[in-house]
Design an enzyme around this catalytic site. Structure first.
Site, mmCIF file in Angstrom:
data_model
loop_
_atom_site.group_PDB
_atom_site.id
_atom_site.type_symbol
_atom_site.label_atom_id
_atom_site.label_comp_id
_atom_site.label_asym_id
_atom_site.label_seq_id
_atom_site.Cartn_x
_atom_site.Cartn_y
_atom_site.Cartn_z
ATOM 1 N N HIS A 134 88.964 6.784 19.037
ATOM 2 C CA HIS A 134 89.139 5.324 19.165
ATOM 3 C C HIS A 134 90.571 4.962 18.788
ATOM 4 C CE1 HIS A 134 87.677 1.115 19.365
ATOM 5 N NE2 HIS A 134 88.677 0.909 18.510
ATOM 6 N N CYS A 135 91.398 4.775 19.795
ATOM 7 C CA CYS A 135 92.766 4.330 19.570
ATOM 8 C C CYS A 135 93.198 3.544 20.807
ATOM 9 C CB CYS A 135 93.700 5.505 19.288
ATOM 10 S SG CYS A 135 93.567 6.846 20.475
ATOM 11 N N HIS A 136 94.342 2.909 20.703
ATOM 12 C CA HIS A 136 94.781 2.008 21.782
ATOM 13 C C HIS A 136 96.239 2.279 22.134
ATOM 14 C CE1 HIS A 136 91.234 -0.441 20.717
ATOM 15 N NE2 HIS A 136 91.657 -0.419 19.465
ATOM 16 N N ASN A 146 95.394 -6.734 15.625
ATOM 17 C CA ASN A 146 94.750 -7.934 15.134
ATOM 18 C C ASN A 146 94.274 -7.787 13.688
ATOM 19 O OD1 ASN A 146 93.898 -10.579 15.701
ATOM 20 N ND2 ASN A 146 91.841 -9.906 16.277
ATOM 21 N N HIS A 159 82.372 0.998 15.436
ATOM 22 C CA HIS A 159 82.507 0.693 14.013
ATOM 23 C C HIS A 159 81.176 0.352 13.334
ATOM 24 C CE1 HIS A 159 86.282 0.582 15.949
ATOM 25 N NE2 HIS A 159 86.480 -0.716 15.991
ATOM 26 N N ASP A 217 91.685 4.070 15.264
ATOM 27 C CA ASP A 217 91.895 2.665 15.647
ATOM 28 C C ASP A 217 93.377 2.290 15.690
ATOM 29 O OD1 ASP A 217 91.109 0.054 16.459
ATOM 30 O OD2 ASP A 217 91.382 -0.661 14.407
ATOM 31 N N ARG A 272 83.941 -0.958 28.289
ATOM 32 C CA ARG A 272 83.674 -1.603 27.001
ATOM 33 C C ARG A 272 83.210 -3.036 27.209
ATOM 34 N NH1 ARG A 272 88.042 -2.920 22.266
ATOM 35 N NH2 ARG A 272 86.754 -2.412 20.457
#
Ligand code: 0GY
Length: 291
Positions: free
Chosen positions: A27-29, A251, A177, A246, A120
């Site tokens: 899970h990363c962006h 944010n 999460h 993450d 998603r």
């Protein structure tokens, strides 16, 4: 819109924990760079630029082999930055996209060819405008034949209302999460029991045991209050859990985590080498690199 981000940690600590060979950050962006890949006009926040090269450098520094890049709401359903990262990853990144109702079958096939393996659905009102359930159900039916799964992001308080929708989905469903539990409540209390029951009763539902930085009230470096929740999920469902950094922590308000500290939480939630291998290698490989 002014940027409302905290910049990601520029010089994370080298983790003491060494992930097993082949470990996946699931899970990363990537964000932008905005000059090349503008953010979506309907976004609710504006993150800092966080490029694929910075992501891949962090992956190597933290001791990971692969990444799963997840489309974040600030890029809407424009998946170009995500696809750019996947196609320049030497096969070491796969992705989760966001798609709109008008996506064509050719566009879905192109996303698949680039390495996308999921879509998603986001239910956080602070992040997205409402999409009717029938639209999401229709999208799930369309991506199912590609072998994709659905990633869902929601708050624990909304699980009762979302339960029937999640359990009707025709694909594997991955919860971001741990469904965002309130970690000030007991780990053996009714709220978290409801989430555990969701996984117990539905073998197609998985959980990411990620994001202590968003859930914790006790905070870094140990995120001690989140550990019992994540450990409970790993030990009850060892073949249906994923872990991710993450990065770059879009944010985030309050503090920006040191990614090295996040990696050092892993051996406290997956306390044996066997559990760590399933969490970091076997499970993500089965879900994202099974072809
Ligand atoms: C996360 C968490 C958040 C943001 C997003 O898509 C997004 O914008 O997922 C959040 O604000 O909690 O997992 O990246």
């Amino acid at each position: 819109m002014d940027p409302d981000w905290l910049p990601f940690c520029p010089n994370p600590t080298k983790p003491r924990y060494v992930p097993p060979p082949g470990a996946v950050d699931a899970h990363c962006h990537v964000f932008g760079p905005a000059a090349a890949f503008p953010f979506a006009p309907e976004r609710k926040y504006t993150p800092c630029d966080a490029s694929k090269d910075q992501l891949f450098a962090l992956r190597d520094f933290l001791g990971f082999a692969r990444s799963v890049v997840v489309q974040a709401t600030c890029h809407g359903t424009d998946n170009r930055a995500l696809v750019d990262a996947l196609v320049h990853s030497d096969g070491r990144a796969r992705g989760v996209a966001s798609v709109a109702r008008d996506v064509t079958d050719d566009e879905l096939r192109a996303l698949h060819a680039a390495g996308v393996r999921g879509t998603r659905f986001n239910f956080l009102r602070r992040l997205v405008d409402f999409t009717p359930r029938e639209v999401l159900a229709e999208l799930a039916q369309r991506i199912a034949p590609l072998g994709w799964h659905v990633v869902v992001y929601f708050e624990a308080a909304d699980l009762p209302e979302l339960w029937d929708f999640f359990t009707s989905l025709p694909t594997t469903v991955v919860v971001d999460h741990m469904g965002r539990p309130d970690v000030t409540r007991p780990v053996d209390g009714p709220e978290f029991a409801r989430f555990l029951r969701l996984l117990q009763e539905h073998p197609n539902i998985w959980s990411k045991v990620s994001c202590p930085e968003r859930l914790s009230k006790s905070g870094p470096p140990g995120y001690d209050d989140v550990v019992p929740f994540a450990r409970a999920v790993v030990e009850r469902f060892p073949d249906r859990v994923l872990w991710g950094t993450d990065w770059p922590h879009p944010n985030m308000k309050g503090h920006m985590p040191d990614d090295g500290h996040l990696v050092d939480v892993i051996p406290r939630i997956a306390v044996t080498a066997d559990l760590q291998r399933r969490l970091l290698v076997d499970n993500p490989m089965r879900l994202y690199w099974n072809d």
